[in-house]
Motif scaffolding. Structure first.
Motif, PDB file in Angstrom:
ATOM      1  N   UNK A 125      35.864  43.269  50.272  1.00 27.96           N
ATOM      2  CA  UNK A 125      35.630  44.644  49.815  1.00 27.96           C
ATOM      3  C   UNK A 125      36.899  45.331  49.338  1.00 27.96           C
ATOM      4  N   UNK A 126      38.075  44.847  49.770  1.00 29.54           N
ATOM      5  CA  UNK A 126      39.342  45.430  49.306  1.00 29.54           C
ATOM      6  C   UNK A 126      39.897  44.664  48.109  1.00 29.54           C
ATOM      7  N   UNK A 127      39.080  43.819  47.521  1.00 33.57           N
ATOM      8  CA  UNK A 127      39.430  43.004  46.352  1.00 33.57           C
ATOM      9  C   UNK A 127      40.556  42.010  46.645  1.00 33.57           C
ATOM     10  N   UNK A 128      40.549  41.496  47.871  1.00 33.73           N
ATOM     11  CA  UNK A 128      41.381  40.346  48.207  1.00 33.73           C
ATOM     12  C   UNK A 128      40.587  39.078  47.904  1.00 33.73           C
ATOM     13  N   UNK A 129      41.198  38.166  47.177  1.00 30.69           N
ATOM     14  CA  UNK A 129      40.553  36.900  46.843  1.00 30.69           C
ATOM     15  C   UNK A 129      40.543  35.999  48.074  1.00 30.69           C
ATOM     16  N   UNK A 130      39.346  35.630  48.541  1.00 30.29           N
ATOM     17  CA  UNK A 130      39.247  34.855  49.778  1.00 30.29           C
ATOM     18  C   UNK A 130      38.687  33.448  49.549  1.00 30.29           C
ATOM     19  N   UNK A 175      36.940  48.884  27.413  1.00 28.41           N
ATOM     20  CA  UNK A 175      38.130  49.703  27.247  1.00 28.41           C
ATOM     21  C   UNK A 175      39.267  49.253  28.129  1.00 28.41           C
ATOM     22  N   UNK A 176      40.462  49.698  27.789  1.00 25.80           N
ATOM     23  CA  UNK A 176      41.679  49.239  28.452  1.00 25.80           C
ATOM     24  C   UNK A 176      41.699  49.583  29.936  1.00 25.80           C
ATOM     25  N   UNK A 177      41.126  50.740  30.308  1.00 26.49           N
ATOM     26  CA  UNK A 177      41.221  51.210  31.692  1.00 26.49           C
ATOM     27  C   UNK A 177      39.994  50.877  32.539  1.00 26.49           C
ATOM     28  N   UNK A 178      38.999  50.203  31.943  1.00 24.81           N
ATOM     29  CA  UNK A 178      37.730  50.017  32.646  1.00 24.81           C
ATOM     30  C   UNK A 178      37.899  49.220  33.937  1.00 24.81           C
ATOM     31  N   UNK A 179      38.626  48.116  33.865  1.00 23.08           N
ATOM     32  CA  UNK A 179      38.798  47.282  35.057  1.00 23.08           C
ATOM     33  C   UNK A 179      39.572  48.035  36.129  1.00 23.08           C
ATOM     34  N   UNK A 180      40.673  48.652  35.748  1.00 27.72           N
ATOM     35  CA  UNK A 180      41.503  49.361  36.720  1.00 27.72           C
ATOM     36  C   UNK A 180      40.721  50.473  37.411  1.00 27.72           C
ATOM     37  N   UNK A 186      36.148  51.163  43.759  1.00 27.98           N
ATOM     38  CA  UNK A 186      35.681  50.314  44.854  1.00 27.98           C
ATOM     39  C   UNK A 186      36.542  50.498  46.100  1.00 27.98           C
ATOM     40  N   UNK A 187      37.848  50.635  45.914  1.00 27.62           N
ATOM     41  CA  UNK A 187      38.730  50.827  47.067  1.00 27.62           C
ATOM     42  C   UNK A 187      38.458  52.170  47.746  1.00 27.62           C
ATOM     43  N   UNK A 188      38.175  53.197  46.955  1.00 26.23           N
ATOM     44  CA  UNK A 188      37.831  54.495  47.548  1.00 26.23           C
ATOM     45  C   UNK A 188      36.572  54.359  48.406  1.00 26.23           C
ATOM     46  N   UNK A 189      35.605  53.617  47.908  1.00 17.70           N
ATOM     47  CA  UNK A 189      34.378  53.407  48.669  1.00 17.70           C
ATOM     48  C   UNK A 189      34.656  52.600  49.932  1.00 17.70           C
ATOM     49  N   UNK A 220      40.655  60.426  39.848  1.00 20.87           N
ATOM     50  CA  UNK A 220      39.638  60.605  38.809  1.00 20.87           C
ATOM     51  C   UNK A 220      38.494  59.605  38.851  1.00 20.87           C
ATOM     52  N   UNK A 221      38.704  58.408  39.421  1.00 19.86           N
ATOM     53  CA  UNK A 221      37.683  57.360  39.357  1.00 19.86           C
ATOM     54  C   UNK A 221      36.473  57.722  40.205  1.00 19.86           C
ATOM     55  N   UNK A 222      35.293  57.430  39.690  1.00 22.33           N
ATOM     56  CA  UNK A 222      34.050  57.666  40.419  1.00 22.33           C
ATOM     57  C   UNK A 222      33.302  56.355  40.577  1.00 22.33           C
ATOM     58  N   UNK A 223      32.527  56.262  41.650  1.00 23.01           N
ATOM     59  CA  UNK A 223      31.805  55.022  41.933  1.00 23.01           C
ATOM     60  C   UNK A 223      30.806  54.716  40.828  1.00 23.01           C
ATOM     61  N   UNK A 224      30.692  53.438  40.507  1.00 27.91           N
ATOM     62  CA  UNK A 224      29.718  52.995  39.505  1.00 27.91           C
ATOM     63  C   UNK A 224      29.326  51.562  39.806  1.00 27.91           C
ATOM     64  N   UNK A 225      28.137  51.180  39.352  1.00 23.75           N
ATOM     65  CA  UNK A 225      27.676  49.818  39.554  1.00 23.75           C
ATOM     66  C   UNK A 225      28.426  48.874  38.639  1.00 23.75           C
ATOM     67  N   UNK A 226      28.707  47.673  39.170  1.00 24.64           N
ATOM     68  CA  UNK A 226      29.285  46.649  38.313  1.00 24.64           C
ATOM     69  C   UNK A 226      28.196  46.103  37.385  1.00 24.64           C
TER      70      UNK A 226
END
Length: 285
Positions: A125-130, A175-180, A186-189, A220-226
């Motif tokens: 959930x913290x985007x660590x590759x396991x 867009x350039x910032x979409x992934x970031x 996700x980290x905020x969640x 500024x980032x808000x939660x959204x579905x992947x």
């Protein structure tokens, strides 16, 4: 807590002998004598040296870290109860409930292992590759060469360490910032769901203090579905490859299974085929 090193090594050997190579993604050949995984196969899956695995099993290596024990538990496809037993036998406290789960259930590992033609990475959930397969390594580089703390997508995007240096350029059609932005959201969640996780708290505090971009997206980032999105990855050997990226959520495990595919017969599918043959390495005559 005192470690029982003989017990730790015996557990490793027992569970290594118990795991079928096919369930771990290895092709079995007639005449194979080992009933389960070979030592070198376990070492490959866990991102450890064969010598270190041998010394652990023989009780000559003492005090394995929590990261090492966690990697072994995932490689051996242990249940949570067996994982906790392995931690205790190493003299370590098992991961607490209420913290980010890095355990990859055996069923998910078996599923991913059977999709060996597709680059697959499993993230916490913290985007660590396991967990990752050979095709992921061929496409993105070998995560096993990075320290365990650097196998994190947020560190690769916003940090200044080896994760960022090793990350191959990725461009999203959104867009350039979409992934970031999506990773920070996700980290905020995750922070809201795992308030007691010290590692996650340290990651966020560090990146907010050192990265203006991370601090901006945190505000500024808000939660959204992947959603399925097309990403162009710049590979050092085959150049740009355009792939469909999907993020699948594993119910009950809070893991993200990231896959990359290309339409059959396309030029990009041909590039994936080349990666499958070469492993992403340079072909020399």
């Amino acid at each position: 807590m005192a470690a029982s090193h003989d017990g730790f090594g015996a557990l490793m050997r027992f569970w290594r002998d118990r795991l079928a190579p096919a369930d771990a993604g290895f092709t079995t050949v007639p005449g194979r004598r080992a009933p389960g995984l070979r030592r070198e196969e376990l070492a490959q899956l866990a991102g450890l040296s064969v010598d270190y695995v041998l010394r652990l099993e023989q009780g000559r290596a003492t005090n394995p870290s929590a990261q090492v024990v966690g990697a072994l538990a995932r490689a051996l496809q242990l249940t949570r109860a067996d994982r906790d037993q392995l931690f205790r036998s190493a003299g370590l406290l098992p991961p607490r409930d209420g913290t980010v789960n890095t355990h990859v259930p055996a069923s998910i590992q078996r599923l991913a292992a059977r999709l060996g033609d597709v680059p697959i990475g499993v993230f916490a959930a913290d985007w660590t590759l396991v967990w990752w397969n050979d095709m992921w390594t061929a496409l993105h580089g070998d995560a096993a060469t990075l320290p365990a703390t650097e196998r994190n997508l947020a560190r690769a995007l916003f940090g200044d360490g080896t994760a960022r240096a090793a990350m191959r350029p990725i461009r999203s059609e959104r867009g350039e910032d979409a992934l970031a932005a999506s990773i920070v959201a996700d980290l905020k969640d995750a922070v809201s769901r795992y308030p007691a996780d010290a590692r996650l708290d340290n990651l966020v505090r560090e990146l907010r203090a050192t990265s203006d971009a991370f601090a901006h997206f945190w505000t500024t980032a808000t939660a959204s579905q992947h959603v399925t999105e097309r990403k162009t990855i710049r590979h050092p050997e085959i150049g740009d490859v355009l792939l469909d990226c999907d993020v699948l959520i594993a119910p009950g495990a809070d893991l993200r299974i990231v896959t990359y595919t290309a339409p059959a017969g396309s030029d990009d599918a041909g590039k994936l085929d080349l990666l499958r043959v070469t492993g992403g390495r340079t072909i020399t005559n």
